[in-house]
Enzyme design. Structure first.
Site, PDB file in Angstrom:
ATOM      1  N   PHE A 219      -3.524   5.105  11.348  1.00  0.00           N
ATOM      2  CA  PHE A 219      -2.703   4.342  12.294  1.00  0.00           C
ATOM      3  C   PHE A 219      -1.362   5.022  12.549  1.00  0.00           C
ATOM      4  CE2 PHE A 219      -5.062   1.046   9.658  1.00  0.00           C
ATOM      5  CZ  PHE A 219      -6.199   1.146  10.433  1.00  0.00           C
TER       6      PHE A 219
ATOM      7  N   SER B 162       0.816  -1.213   0.000  1.00  0.00           N
ATOM      8  CA  SER B 162       0.000   0.000   0.000  1.00  0.00           C
ATOM      9  C   SER B 162       0.850   1.262   0.000  1.00  0.00           C
ATOM     10  CB  SER B 162      -0.917   0.016   1.232  1.00  0.00           C
ATOM     11  OG  SER B 162      -1.849  -1.036   1.163  1.00  0.00           O
TER      12      SER B 162
ATOM     13  N   ARG C  62      -4.551   7.621  -1.428  1.00  0.00           N
ATOM     14  CA  ARG C  62      -4.647   6.352  -2.153  1.00  0.00           C
ATOM     15  C   ARG C  62      -5.065   6.486  -3.619  1.00  0.00           C
ATOM     16  NH1 ARG C  62      -8.984   2.568  -2.970  1.00  0.00           N
ATOM     17  NH2 ARG C  62      -8.171   0.471  -3.284  1.00  0.00           N
TER      18      ARG C  62
ATOM     19  N   GLU D  23       2.078  -0.495  15.419  1.00  0.00           N
ATOM     20  CA  GLU D  23       2.467   0.871  15.074  1.00  0.00           C
ATOM     21  C   GLU D  23       3.145   1.602  16.227  1.00  0.00           C
ATOM     22  OE1 GLU D  23      -0.589  -0.385  14.649  1.00  0.00           O
ATOM     23  OE2 GLU D  23      -0.781  -0.563  12.467  1.00  0.00           O
TER      24      GLU D  23
ATOM     25  N   ASP E  34     -13.214   1.247   2.151  1.00  0.00           N
ATOM     26  CA  ASP E  34     -12.925   0.683   3.483  1.00  0.00           C
ATOM     27  C   ASP E  34     -13.717   1.382   4.588  1.00  0.00           C
ATOM     28  OD1 ASP E  34     -11.304  -1.399   2.815  1.00  0.00           O
ATOM     29  OD2 ASP E  34      -9.419  -0.352   3.188  1.00  0.00           O
TER      30      ASP E  34
ATOM     31  N   HIS F 169      -3.258   7.015   2.523  1.00  0.00           N
ATOM     32  CA  HIS F 169      -4.697   6.787   2.731  1.00  0.00           C
ATOM     33  C   HIS F 169      -5.311   7.827   3.672  1.00  0.00           C
ATOM     34  CE1 HIS F 169      -3.441   3.179   0.779  1.00  0.00           C
ATOM     35  NE2 HIS F 169      -4.602   2.570   0.886  1.00  0.00           N
TER      36      HIS F 169
END
Lengths: 281, 317
Positions: free
Chosen positions: B86, B40, B170, B61, B120, B112
């Protein structure tokens, strides 16, 4: 290298520093500080290979991270008496405009401190990062860290413990101060930790114990043993049993002195039990 | 009107990947960390070419941020990357204590961001991250607008000493900034000079602002468009110079209007030159599932929303 008597004298003097620092500002954490005094005195004066002076990168020397930052009085006293900054500066502990913040920080540029700590559970990750940097730099010196046992209740530790074993971070020696106490009481009452050493073992660490972390010779022997176990594919954990408030009879066998300063009368008694050795600051 | 043309749609996260590839080849101190999202974040090439300088931390994380802080001790320049959600809210205290307060040279690189990760849904979208990160003392906050600028920003932040939050996205969006444009942290970019209204945009909303300006020109409205790629430190002078000329401003961002670019601009204006302002931003809400275009339409973050905000603010002059 200082001899054992000189180190023992330093232990007593550091205890006096701790007590006088927290008394002066009527705040701070004497219990855990006193419990780890032998450990930190031995580490900085007998065990670690240190350069003269201080630079942040610490390349070509051993480095140490204090994860349980609330035992800052001990850290500051040991650093000052090792020559990182003037001993007189211990007078400024927790005062406005001081480099000696309540919990250790890098923000004021205090020599000897490489990361802020106090919000618990973060030090092992930082120590791992520094150990990885040493490997990348081809620096075969070691990274040491100290953690409270209650601190292991923070989940980030277990991320770090898993990572260090999984990635063979074998230039790291993490010591757990197993004093069995935390603010609200016994660790086993607040949130049971069980067998800390077994937990590290099943995560893949090489684990050894120091049965009495307030016995200077045992501490030195344990740390030397730990050094000998580095470089063999596993991170090394020392589970060190200590007595919170060690060296001051009324501060021992209780969690009451985790974060409480002694009164004038209590200070006098405590200092009487630890007569001056190397000169007060 | 616009001298900018879409050179072909690309995702800004691929700009990050390309920047990392270049840094891998040019700066031996740059190291990369990732929390189980290599694909990603588009850093496969960096990892392939520099396996010893990549650290896979797994889905952890908090540990990643701490390890990144530690790697700086010894002179490394860690780029810690994961999804924006995150990389910020989940690990705020780790960033606050071990990185920002400890003055660590860590680059937090977050893909993202905003609504446009799409399907999502709100668990993975974040509209609060600019606010969270800009409030940390010493933290630089950057939200580049397209592939080329994200690549340039990635390369530029390696040369800047101090913690940085680099935010990107993204979806494939217009790639319109010059391929060789140097990225200067904190220096806003004038994209279209105008006289009636100032549009200050960041991230994906920059291209939408150019589209809006073109449509407004056809209605006889001259809109100045400035790309605020760096939200902190904010280019106060560029903003004030423009609003002194135009007398009104629209801010545009893929973020909550609480805590975002708009509020930073409002602070500058309130302090130095009170000016009517309209906010193109989400209005204190979470996102939801949908395609990026549907979400930008529903939450009022596209060229049409910018046009409407301009018409509204012009009436307040």
């Amino acid at each position: 290298m200082p001899n054992t008597q000189e180190l023992q004298d330093l232990v007593i003097q550091v205890r006096r520093d701790i007590l006088r620092m927290v008394h002066k500002v009527n705040s701070g954490h004497p219990g855990g500080s006193l419990g780890c005094t032998e450990f930190m005195v031995a580490l900085y004066n007998e065990i670690m290979d240190l350069k003269d002076g201080f630079d942040m990168d610490g390349i070509g020397e051993d480095i140490f991270f204090l994860s349980n930052g609330h035992i800052s009085p001990l850290f500051y006293s040991v650093l000052a008496r090792r020559g990182y900054f003037p001993i007189d500066e211990l007078n400024t502990f927790r005062l406005i405009n001081s480099r000696l913040q309540g919990h250790p920080t890098t923000h004021e540029g205090l020599p000897g401190v490489r990361v802020a700590s106090g919000s618990l559970g973060q030090g092992m990750s930082v120590a791992i990062g520094a150990a990885l940097a040493k490997k990348l730099n081809g620096d075969d010196h070691l990274v040491y860290s100290l953690h409270g046992d209650g601190e292991l209740q923070e989940g980030q530790n277990w991320e770090a413990i898993m990572y260090a074993a999984g990635n063979k971070v074998d230039n790291l020696i993490a010591t757990i101060d197993r004093n069995g106490q935390q603010i609200d009481g016994s660790t086993e009452d607040v949130l049971p930790l069980g067998d800390v050493g077994e937990k590290f073992k099943v995560f893949g660490w090489d684990v050894l114990e120091i049965e009495n972390g307030n016995d200077l010779e045992q501490v030195i022997a344990g740390l030397q043993e730990a050094k000998g176990r580095t470089g063999k594919g596993k991170p090394v954990c020392i589970v060190m049993t200590t007595e919170m408030g060690n060296g001051v009879d009324f501060m021992m066998h209780t969690h009451a002195w985790h974060g409480k300063a002694p009164s004038d009368e209590q200070l006098a008694i405590a200092l009487e039990q630890n007569p001056e050795t190397l000169g007060d600051y | 009107m616009t001298k900018y043309t879409d050179q072909g749609k690309q995702d800004t996260r691929s700009g990050y990947g390309a920047g990392m590839t270049e840094l891998g080849r040019t700066n031996p101190n740059v190291v990369a960390l990732c929390a189980d999202l290599i694909g990603s974040l588009k850093i496969d090439t960096f990892i392939k070419e520099n396996p010893e300088r990549f650290f896979q931390v797994g889905i952890a994380e908090a540990n990643m941020m701490g390890i990144a802080a530690g790697l700086t001790i010894g002179g490394k320049i860690p780029f810690a990357s994961t999804f924006a959600n995150f990389a910020t809210g989940r690990v705020y205290d780790q960033i606050r204590q071990s990185i920002a307060y400890s003055d660590k040279n860590v680059k937090i690189c977050a893909s993202h961001a905003g609504l446009t990760l799409g399907e999502d849904g709100a668990t993975h979208q974040i509209l609060e991250d600019i606010g969270l990160m800009k409030m940390l003392p010493g933290m630089t906050v950057i939200n580049p607008c397209d592939y080329n600028q994200t690549k340039a920003a990635t390369i530029a932040i390696a040369e800047h000493h101090g913690p940085v939050y680099l935010r990107f996205g993204r979806p494939k969006v217009a790639n319109f900034t010059p391929v060789d444009q140097k990225f200067e942290i904190g220096k806003a970019l004038m994209l279209n000079e105008g006289t009636d209204v100032t549009i200050l945009a960041t991230g994906h909303l920059v291209w939408q602002s150019l589209l809006a300006a073109e449509a407004l020109e056809n209605q006889g409205i001259s809109a100045e468009v400035i790309n605020i790629h760096t939200i902190k430190p904010l280019d106060d002078k560029a903003i004030l110079d423009s609003v002194k000329k135009t007398g009104c401003v629209v801010t545009a961002e893929e973020h909550n209007y609480l805590g975002g670019l708009g509020e930073s601009v409002a602070r500058v204006l309130a302090t130095h030159h009170p000016t009517p302002q309209e906010f193109v931003a989400t209005k204190d809400t979470f996102g939801e599932s949908g395609t990026p275009d549907q979400l930008m339409e529903k939450y009022g973050l596209n060229n049409k929303a910018i046009e409407a905000a301009v018409l509204k603010v012009l009436k307040r002059k």
